[in-house]
Scaffold this active site. Sequence first.
Site, PDB file in Angstrom:
ATOM      1  CG  HIS A 104     -43.674 -42.017  -7.616  1.00 55.61           C
ATOM      2  ND1 HIS A 104     -45.003 -41.640  -7.584  1.00 55.61           N
ATOM      3  CD2 HIS A 104     -42.963 -40.922  -7.234  1.00 55.61           C
ATOM      4  CE1 HIS A 104     -45.088 -40.380  -7.225  1.00 55.61           C
ATOM      5  NE2 HIS A 104     -43.871 -39.920  -6.994  1.00 55.61           N
ATOM      6  CD  GLU A 125     -40.474 -41.470  -3.075  1.00 54.59           C
ATOM      7  OE1 GLU A 125     -40.735 -40.382  -2.526  1.00 54.59           O
ATOM      8  OE2 GLU A 125     -40.256 -41.584  -4.307  1.00 54.59           O
ATOM      9  CG  HIS A 126     -45.785 -40.752  -2.704  1.00 58.77           C
ATOM     10  ND1 HIS A 126     -46.609 -39.652  -2.717  1.00 58.77           N
ATOM     11  CD2 HIS A 126     -44.763 -40.457  -3.539  1.00 58.77           C
ATOM     12  CE1 HIS A 126     -46.116 -38.731  -3.516  1.00 58.77           C
ATOM     13  NE2 HIS A 126     -45.000 -39.196  -4.042  1.00 58.77           N
ATOM     14  CD  GLU A 184     -45.846 -36.658  -7.289  1.00 56.98           C
ATOM     15  OE1 GLU A 184     -44.726 -37.012  -7.721  1.00 56.98           O
ATOM     16  OE2 GLU A 184     -46.300 -37.026  -6.179  1.00 56.98           O
TER      17      GLU A 184
END
Length: 427
Positions: free
Chosen positions: A66, A69-70, A142
Site C-alpha cells: 500500500h 502504491e502511494h 490514514e
Amino acid sequence: MESIRYDRLQETLYHEKLDNGLEIYVLPKEGFQKTYATFATRYGSVDNHFQVEGQEEVKVPDGIAHFLEHKMFEEPDGVDVFSKFSAKGASANAFTSFDQTVYLFSATEQIEDNLDTLLNYVQNPYFTKENVDKEKGIIGQEIQMYNDNPDWRVYYGLIEAMYQKHPVRIDIAGTIESISEITKDTLYSCYNTFYHPSNMMLFVVGGVNPEQVIDQVRRNQASKNYAPQGQIHRYFEEEPTAVGEKWKEIKLPVSQPKFLMGFKETATGLTGEALQRKNLVTKLMLDLLLGNSTALYQQLYDEDLISDDFGYDYTGTSEYAYSMIGGDTRDPKLLVQRLQEEIGKAVETGFSQEAFDRSLRKRIGNYLRLLNSPESIAHEFTRNRFKDSDFFAILPIYESLTLEDVNQRLRDHMNWEQLAVSVVVSP
C-alpha cells in the site's frame, strides 16, 4: 496477437504476451465512448515474505504494498501524476488489496497519451529518504482515520478474529509501527520484484482498436530494458484450522451496534476453474440463504434485527477463504442466535428446486449486466486472471451448477466450529 472469441457473449478479447513478460488484454466495445484501462501487479498486502528464484529470501514490513502504491504517484520532475491525467481529460486512481495493486484511468479522449502516461509513471519509481519519511506521516493519518471508522473496524475485526497466522489478518495499510520501518531500499526491493512486467497485466476496454493499442504498448515497452526474472515464491505460515477468537468486541461511538459473522476456511490449494466454481457456488448458496427476497431475510427484518444494509459476501483464494454476513443490528447476540437457528434448519432441509432456479437466473442476469460496465469488466477480469481463471467463462460454469451442488456447499461451509463474530458497540 491472438483473438479469443466468446460467441454466446458476443465478445472478442485480444491478447498478447510481450518478450518482457507483460500480458496485454484488449476488449473493444463498439459504440462505447469511454475507455477504461488498468495496469495491475499481482502484489498485495499479504506478500510480505517472498523469494525470487535464484535470490535470497526476503521479509518486509507490513503495509509496504500500500505504501508503494502511494509513492508511485510522485515523479522526479515534481509534477503530480493526477494533474497529467487531468490535463488530458482523464480520471486516474489506484488501489491495493490483499493480492493485487491496480493503477487505472478512465477517459473519452486522448487515449493514446493517457495510456503512455499510465505505463510510464508506473514503470518509473522515484523514492528518496525525504519523500518516504514524509509519506509515513500521511499514511499514519490514514491508518488512524480507519481505526476510528466503525465499518472498517467491524470488517477487519472479523478477519482478525478468524485468522491467527496468515497475513490477511493484517490491515492492508499496515500499522504505524510497521510503516515506520519502511525505507527507500525496501521499497525498491519490492518494486523490482513485483513490478517486473512478467508479474503485471494491462487491460484496456472501450471504444478502442486492439491492434493500435497493442502496437502502442509494444513500442512503449521496447524502449525500456528489463532483465529476465525468475519465479516469485510467496511464503505463508501454516494457518491453524480453528478461528482465533469466537467473539471480538470493539468499542467505538455508534448509534447502533455493527455486526459481522463469518465462516473461516483455510488453504484449499484450488486455482483456475476449480476455484472459480467454488466461489460461484458459494455466492449462489449465500444468495439463496440470505438474499433480500428470501423468507429468512424478511423474518429478520420483521423482527427488527436487520436493516436495509444487511448483506453477505464470500472471498475465496487458494490460501484463505471466508464468508461475511451482517450489518447494523439492535441486538448482535440475538441475531447470531436467530441466524444459527434458521441456518440450521436450512442445512437440514436444503433449498428447493424452484428457489435454486430463481436465484441462478438472478445471478446470471447480474453477470450479464456487468458486461455493460467497462470498470466492472476490467476489475473482474484482472481479479480472475490473477487466479488463473477467466471472467468470460463464468456463464457455462453457472449453467453447470445443480441444486445438489448448492445444498452440499451449504452443508460444508456452515460449520459452527469455524464461526467468528465481530461487533462494534458504543462504550
